[in-house]
Motif scaffolding. Structure first.
Motif, short mmCIF file in Angstrom:
data_model
loop_
_atom_site.label_atom_id
_atom_site.label_comp_id
_atom_site.label_asym_id
_atom_site.label_seq_id
_atom_site.Cartn_x
_atom_site.Cartn_y
_atom_site.Cartn_z
N LYS A 221 55.93 47.55 -85.00
CA LYS A 221 56.10 46.15 -84.60
C LYS A 221 54.82 45.61 -83.99
N TYR A 222 54.28 46.34 -83.04
CA TYR A 222 53.03 45.91 -82.40
C TYR A 222 51.89 45.87 -83.41
N GLY A 223 51.85 46.86 -84.31
CA GLY A 223 50.83 46.88 -85.34
C GLY A 223 50.91 45.67 -86.25
N ARG A 224 52.11 45.30 -86.66
CA ARG A 224 52.28 44.12 -87.52
C ARG A 224 51.91 42.84 -86.78
N GLY A 225 52.32 42.77 -85.52
CA GLY A 225 51.97 41.60 -84.73
C GLY A 225 50.47 41.48 -84.57
N TYR A 226 49.79 42.61 -84.28
CA TYR A 226 48.34 42.60 -84.12
C TYR A 226 47.65 42.19 -85.42
N THR A 227 48.10 42.74 -86.55
CA THR A 227 47.51 42.40 -87.85
C THR A 227 47.68 40.92 -88.16
N ASP A 228 48.85 40.37 -87.87
CA ASP A 228 49.09 38.95 -88.08
C ASP A 228 48.20 38.11 -87.18
N MET A 229 48.04 38.53 -85.94
CA MET A 229 47.17 37.81 -85.00
C MET A 229 45.73 37.76 -85.50
N ILE A 230 45.21 38.90 -85.95
CA ILE A 230 43.83 38.95 -86.46
C ILE A 230 43.69 38.08 -87.71
N PHE A 231 44.67 38.13 -88.59
CA PHE A 231 44.63 37.31 -89.81
C PHE A 231 44.57 35.82 -89.46
N ARG A 232 45.38 35.42 -88.49
CA ARG A 232 45.41 34.02 -88.12
C ARG A 232 44.10 33.59 -87.44
N GLU A 233 43.53 34.49 -86.64
CA GLU A 233 42.25 34.17 -86.00
C GLU A 233 41.13 34.04 -87.04
N GLU A 234 41.12 34.94 -88.01
CA GLU A 234 40.08 34.89 -89.04
C GLU A 234 40.23 33.64 -89.90
N ARG A 235 41.47 33.27 -90.20
CA ARG A 235 41.71 32.07 -91.01
C ARG A 235 41.30 30.82 -90.24
N ALA A 236 41.50 30.83 -88.92
CA ALA A 236 41.14 29.66 -88.11
C ALA A 236 39.64 29.44 -88.06
N TYR A 237 38.87 30.55 -88.15
CA TYR A 237 37.42 30.44 -88.07
C TYR A 237 36.74 30.42 -89.44
N ALA A 238 37.53 30.50 -90.51
CA ALA A 238 36.96 30.53 -91.86
C ALA A 238 36.38 29.16 -92.24
#
Length: 238
Positions: A221-238
């Motif tokens: 659960k924490y791993g999926r949440g962390y992966t989603d968080m990183i994905f959203r951060e990268e998309r925001a800065y793309a």
């Protein structure tokens, strides 16, 4: 209500299943397991990590040994609600968990405000202190909450099966008193099932899972949440 166990050593096998599989499985298991004394509960957690998310990044690399620390409550807590400070270690697929119980306010004081926690179990507290010493000051990294149905074996009380749904994460307003909102970790029509056993799975249970085409998955659960968080951060800065 029964007492929560504070020390665990067991195998935990995870499965991601659909609503259709969930319904079929409950029908097949009706003579094998029953809903335990806690019934349906809402579980809330704050996961603690380093500034650079060392614990979860290490865990996602799938090492032989990994560990995590979290603060857990059952339901949205008040200051005096019962809370659990937990450390969970996994070595070669076997899960070892220790936890101490205290009030939510005292747990927050200890873990977040870095003020002392009075507890009469020096061994468990010592293990928590050792982990905090190794990693430095661990900070709140992510809140994860979900609904759980917990079942226990009728013939084998060591068998436990849990079904988690509506799993959500957030990294803002992580205080558990703020409630259970957040971003979805799995689909709204999915369940994360965990089979928790002391030794090996029975042939009967393995046969049921095979017939319903329910197979183990590697998921955190924490791993999926962390992966989603990183994905959203990268998309925001793309």
């Amino acid at each position: 209500m029964g007492q929560y166990k504070e020390v665990f050593m067991r195998n935990e096998i995870k499965y991601l299943i659909s609503k259709k599989q969930y319904d079929a499985l409950l029908e097949r298991l009706e003579n094998m397991v029953r809903v335990d004394e806690y019934g349906r509960t809402e579980i809330m957690n704050i996961y603690f990590d380093t500034d650079d998310y060392r614990l979860i990044r290490t865990s996602l690399d799938k090492p032989v040994y990994k560990e995590k620390m979290r603060l857990r409550t059952y339901g949205v807590p008040g200051d005096e609600s019962n809370a659990f400070i937990e450390i969970k270690k996994k070595y070669n697929g076997v899960v070892y968990k220790r936890r101490i119980s205290t009030s939510y306010s005292k747990a927050v004081d200890y873990l977040i405000e870095d003020r002392g926690l009075v507890h009469d179990d020096n061994q468990k507290l010592g293990e928590i202190e050792e982990m905090r010493h190794i990693y430095g000051k661990l900070k709140p990294a992510m809140t994860i909450c979900y609904e759980r149905v917990a079942m226990v074996g009728i013939e084998d009380p060591e068998l436990r099966i849990t079904f988690d749904s509506n799993i959500r994460w957030r990294t803002k307003e992580m205080d558990l008193k703020n409630g259970t909102y957040g971003r979805d970790i799995i689909g709204r029509d999915q369940y994360l099932m965990e089979i928790k056993i002391a030794n090996s799975m029975s042939m009967e249970l393995a046969k049921i899972l095979s017939e319903l085409r329910i197979f183990p998955v590697s998921i955190s659960k924490y791993g999926r949440g962390y992966t989603d968080m990183i994905f959203r951060e990268e998309r925001a800065y793309a």
